[in-house]
Motif scaffolding. Sequence first.
Motif, PDB file in Angstrom:
ATOM      1  N   HIS A  44      49.717  -2.714 -32.389  1.00  0.00           N
ATOM      2  CA  HIS A  44      50.103  -3.988 -31.887  1.00  0.00           C
ATOM      3  C   HIS A  44      49.209  -4.614 -30.661  1.00  0.00           C
ATOM      4  CE1 HIS A  44      53.079  -1.876 -29.855  1.00  0.00           C
ATOM      5  NE2 HIS A  44      53.157  -2.966 -28.831  1.00  0.00           N
ATOM      6  N   THR A  45      48.844  -3.552 -29.787  1.00  0.00           N
ATOM      7  CA  THR A  45      48.053  -3.933 -28.609  1.00  0.00           C
ATOM      8  C   THR A  45      47.513  -2.672 -28.133  1.00  0.00           C
ATOM      9  OG1 THR A  45      48.186  -4.806 -26.587  1.00  0.00           O
ATOM     10  CG2 THR A  45      50.255  -3.702 -27.177  1.00  0.00           C
ATOM     11  N   PHE A  46      46.205  -2.680 -27.532  1.00  0.00           N
ATOM     12  CA  PHE A  46      45.368  -1.595 -27.047  1.00  0.00           C
ATOM     13  C   PHE A  46      45.824  -1.523 -25.553  1.00  0.00           C
ATOM     14  CE2 PHE A  46      43.071  -2.702 -30.847  1.00  0.00           C
ATOM     15  CZ  PHE A  46      42.922  -1.389 -31.347  1.00  0.00           C
ATOM     16  N   ASP A  47      46.359  -2.245 -25.079  1.00  0.00           N
ATOM     17  CA  ASP A  47      46.992  -2.283 -23.885  1.00  0.00           C
ATOM     18  C   ASP A  47      47.878  -1.195 -23.322  1.00  0.00           C
ATOM     19  OD1 ASP A  47      48.082  -2.630 -21.021  1.00  0.00           O
ATOM     20  OD2 ASP A  47      47.354  -5.026 -20.843  1.00  0.00           O
ATOM     21  N   HIS A  48      47.551  -0.153 -22.750  1.00  0.00           N
ATOM     22  CA  HIS A  48      48.296   1.104 -22.310  1.00  0.00           C
ATOM     23  C   HIS A  48      49.647   0.624 -21.866  1.00  0.00           C
ATOM     24  CE1 HIS A  48      48.482   5.535 -21.150  1.00  0.00           C
ATOM     25  NE2 HIS A  48      49.706   5.108 -21.258  1.00  0.00           N
ATOM     26  N   TYR A  49      49.744  -0.217 -20.776  1.00  0.00           N
ATOM     27  CA  TYR A  49      50.887  -0.441 -20.195  1.00  0.00           C
ATOM     28  C   TYR A  49      51.808  -1.236 -20.910  1.00  0.00           C
ATOM     29  CZ  TYR A  49      48.315   0.651 -16.068  1.00  0.00           C
ATOM     30  OH  TYR A  49      47.543   1.239 -14.939  1.00  0.00           O
ATOM     31  N   TYR A  50      51.528  -1.847 -22.238  1.00  0.00           N
ATOM     32  CA  TYR A  50      52.336  -2.678 -23.243  1.00  0.00           C
ATOM     33  C   TYR A  50      52.559  -1.873 -24.546  1.00  0.00           C
ATOM     34  CZ  TYR A  50      51.964  -6.464 -19.566  1.00  0.00           C
ATOM     35  OH  TYR A  50      52.018  -6.877 -18.489  1.00  0.00           O
ATOM     36  N   ASN A  51      52.162  -0.738 -24.662  1.00  0.00           N
ATOM     37  CA  ASN A  51      52.294   0.136 -25.773  1.00  0.00           C
ATOM     38  C   ASN A  51      52.996   1.430 -25.402  1.00  0.00           C
ATOM     39  OD1 ASN A  51      52.133   1.107 -28.444  1.00  0.00           O
ATOM     40  ND2 ASN A  51      50.395   0.121 -29.067  1.00  0.00           N
ATOM     41  N   ASN A  52      53.834   1.813 -25.668  1.00  0.00           N
ATOM     42  CA  ASN A  52      54.455   3.157 -25.372  1.00  0.00           C
ATOM     43  C   ASN A  52      54.460   4.101 -26.752  1.00  0.00           C
ATOM     44  OD1 ASN A  52      56.580   1.812 -26.634  1.00  0.00           O
ATOM     45  ND2 ASN A  52      58.062   2.399 -24.904  1.00  0.00           N
ATOM     46  N   ARG A  53      53.862   3.569 -27.839  1.00  0.00           N
ATOM     47  CA  ARG A  53      53.842   4.389 -28.915  1.00  0.00           C
ATOM     48  C   ARG A  53      52.720   5.105 -28.889  1.00  0.00           C
ATOM     49  NH1 ARG A  53      55.001   0.103 -33.510  1.00  0.00           N
ATOM     50  NH2 ARG A  53      52.885  -0.679 -32.983  1.00  0.00           N
ATOM     51  N   ARG A  54      52.708   6.352 -29.595  1.00  0.00           N
ATOM     52  CA  ARG A  54      51.596   7.464 -29.673  1.00  0.00           C
ATOM     53  C   ARG A  54      50.274   6.740 -30.085  1.00  0.00           C
ATOM     54  NH1 ARG A  54      50.466  11.069 -26.530  1.00  0.00           N
ATOM     55  NH2 ARG A  54      52.692  11.406 -26.455  1.00  0.00           N
ATOM     56  N   ASP A  55      50.166   5.839 -31.194  1.00  0.00           N
ATOM     57  CA  ASP A  55      49.149   5.189 -31.329  1.00  0.00           C
ATOM     58  C   ASP A  55      48.401   4.367 -30.508  1.00  0.00           C
ATOM     59  OD1 ASP A  55      51.166   3.073 -31.600  1.00  0.00           O
ATOM     60  OD2 ASP A  55      49.817   1.996 -33.137  1.00  0.00           O
ATOM     61  N   GLY A  56      49.041   3.822 -29.808  1.00  0.00           N
ATOM     62  CA  GLY A  56      48.704   3.121 -28.735  1.00  0.00           C
ATOM     63  C   GLY A  56      48.226   4.064 -27.283  1.00  0.00           C
ATOM     64  N   LEU A  57      48.995   5.053 -27.165  1.00  0.00           N
ATOM     65  CA  LEU A  57      48.446   5.914 -26.283  1.00  0.00           C
ATOM     66  C   LEU A  57      47.057   6.514 -26.766  1.00  0.00           C
ATOM     67  CD1 LEU A  57      51.915   7.715 -25.247  1.00  0.00           C
ATOM     68  CD2 LEU A  57      50.779   5.511 -24.277  1.00  0.00           C
ATOM     69  N   ASN A  58      46.934   6.864 -27.903  1.00  0.00           N
ATOM     70  CA  ASN A  58      45.748   7.563 -28.239  1.00  0.00           C
ATOM     71  C   ASN A  58      44.468   6.630 -28.400  1.00  0.00           C
ATOM     72  OD1 ASN A  58      47.142  10.107 -29.144  1.00  0.00           O
ATOM     73  ND2 ASN A  58      47.365   9.421 -31.070  1.00  0.00           N
ATOM     74  N   ALA A  59      44.618   5.580 -28.623  1.00  0.00           N
ATOM     75  CA  ALA A  59      43.775   4.662 -28.377  1.00  0.00           C
ATOM     76  C   ALA A  59      43.222   4.419 -26.840  1.00  0.00           C
ATOM     77  CB  ALA A  59      43.914   2.952 -29.183  1.00  0.00           C
ATOM     78  N   ALA A  60      44.490   4.242 -26.087  1.00  0.00           N
ATOM     79  CA  ALA A  60      43.837   3.874 -24.658  1.00  0.00           C
ATOM     80  C   ALA A  60      42.881   5.013 -24.321  1.00  0.00           C
ATOM     81  CB  ALA A  60      45.240   3.655 -23.890  1.00  0.00           C
ATOM     82  N   HIS A  61      43.387   6.396 -24.483  1.00  0.00           N
ATOM     83  CA  HIS A  61      42.658   7.522 -23.701  1.00  0.00           C
ATOM     84  C   HIS A  61      41.434   7.474 -24.146  1.00  0.00           C
ATOM     85  CE1 HIS A  61      45.766   9.440 -21.147  1.00  0.00           C
ATOM     86  NE2 HIS A  61      46.485   9.094 -22.309  1.00  0.00           N
ATOM     87  N   GLN A  62      40.935   6.690 -25.342  1.00  0.00           N
ATOM     88  CA  GLN A  62      39.529   6.764 -25.690  1.00  0.00           C
ATOM     89  C   GLN A  62      38.782   5.497 -24.896  1.00  0.00           C
ATOM     90  OE1 GLN A  62      39.779   9.466 -27.394  1.00  0.00           O
ATOM     91  NE2 GLN A  62      41.679   9.394 -27.556  1.00  0.00           N
TER      92      GLN A  62
END
Length: 513
Positions: A44-62
Amino acid sequence: MQDKRIAALVFFCVCLISFGLLNMHEAKAKPPDTLVVASGETMHTFDHYYNNRRDGLNAAHQIFDYPLYRDPKTMKIVPALCESWRYIDDKTLELRIRKGVKFTNGEPVNAEAFKFTFEFMLHPESKIATRQNIAWLDKVRIVDDLTVRLMMKAPYPPALQQLANSMPVYPPKYFKQVGRDQFGMKPVGSGPYKLLSWKRGAEYVLEANPDYFDRGKTKPKIKKVIVREIPELATQINELISGGIDLIQLLPSDQAETIKKSKNLKLQTTPILRIWFVQMDGKARSSPNTPFAKLKVRQAVNHAIDRQGIVDNILGGFGKVITSACNPLHFGCDTNVKTYAYDPKLAKKLLAEAGYPNGFSTDFYGYRDKQTVEAVMGYLEAVGIKATLKWFGGQYATFDKYQRVQGIVPIAVNAWGSYSVFDCSSCTSTWFANKGGYNYNERPELMAWLKEADGIVDEARRKELYSKALKYIAENAFWVPLYSGVMINAMDARLDYEVAADENARYFTASWK
């Protein structure tokens, strides 16, 4: 007759060729520039600070870089956007930013970017989803263009871990130009990959950042990563077998045998920080008459559950029984605490002594790992506790509302990954140090020990305080610690890729053999 024989032979040859082509398709060389990954969640968002689900964190670290980086082999904190750091005092951390780093839109990574990002996220109106990961910070002071000082509200021992895991740095001009919501859809970072495209509800595509140079994270070996959203596990497995995807992360243990049967696939397992546990309402928060407010009832629940049986029979051995309200990988985790052996007879005796000779009924909440939840409920029923399942599979937000916000959950199976922070403050303190929220077992002395441990840098004293708290938690049977997890990844046999204990995806380390 001869024509029929010739026709049959031709048909047989066609079948052989078709079968051969199918196998060739499954075994063909993978393109060295593409990796296809399955995700069971909807981005739903690629912003790490607004996504605490694992999919979001995985994308953010890339997509983003962080001030520091956790080495996946040693789990040590190493330089990343910052080439060095030092403590000025217990509440002041100075970061020296690496020279020459740019965001993919050309903006420089400098002190202004650090200050803007962190102070924007600190502001109450930002309403970020992961406030606890940055709330320790008070303000950011710029020393020069490549030096900042982080001023803490109080000493915060896990600060370096948060800087390596939870606090990416954003380009100020672009963020201000497009706004918070648009930034989450079209992010700009300085990480090893950049977002190439995104089809909501279907897939997103990452492309290697051509200007990236090693700074903790390495330059990607695979040029393009496609993350496909596939909610159904069966579909993921079928796609993996057929070659449509290359990697499934977080494979349930009961599917491991399916993967082992294919010569073109392999399993990769990693002990992780995540733990599973049964939480009980020892404060009577959910109801003034809850049986779980009684110590002997909580002790009975502990004795009623065969934790090793769950690990062996439900997880297939992919897990390890824990005895304390933490993971042994956490700093300060003391496992030398009171334990409760599996003893159904003793559990029944304790229930009778607590005033429930015939047991009692209760609602039982769960949102993931249904087999574990049902196994726990079965053990409780065997000693007289009749549980009615309140299931929120795939609806963590709803479950969290009932548990953390409304406080109406008498007993539940929970899983906790500690935000990938290897410190008891991110686990034990989250569940026992504060009023309300996740805490269903408020005790003044316990909360005081944890708050003191969370706010000092003396490691010996911190260990002493966490030990005292963990022993108290065990003696009062607030939890039934179940097991620590193992991440199971199913992948193409030719893929060289490992996931570290922090569960963070690092696609930039993957390569094809």
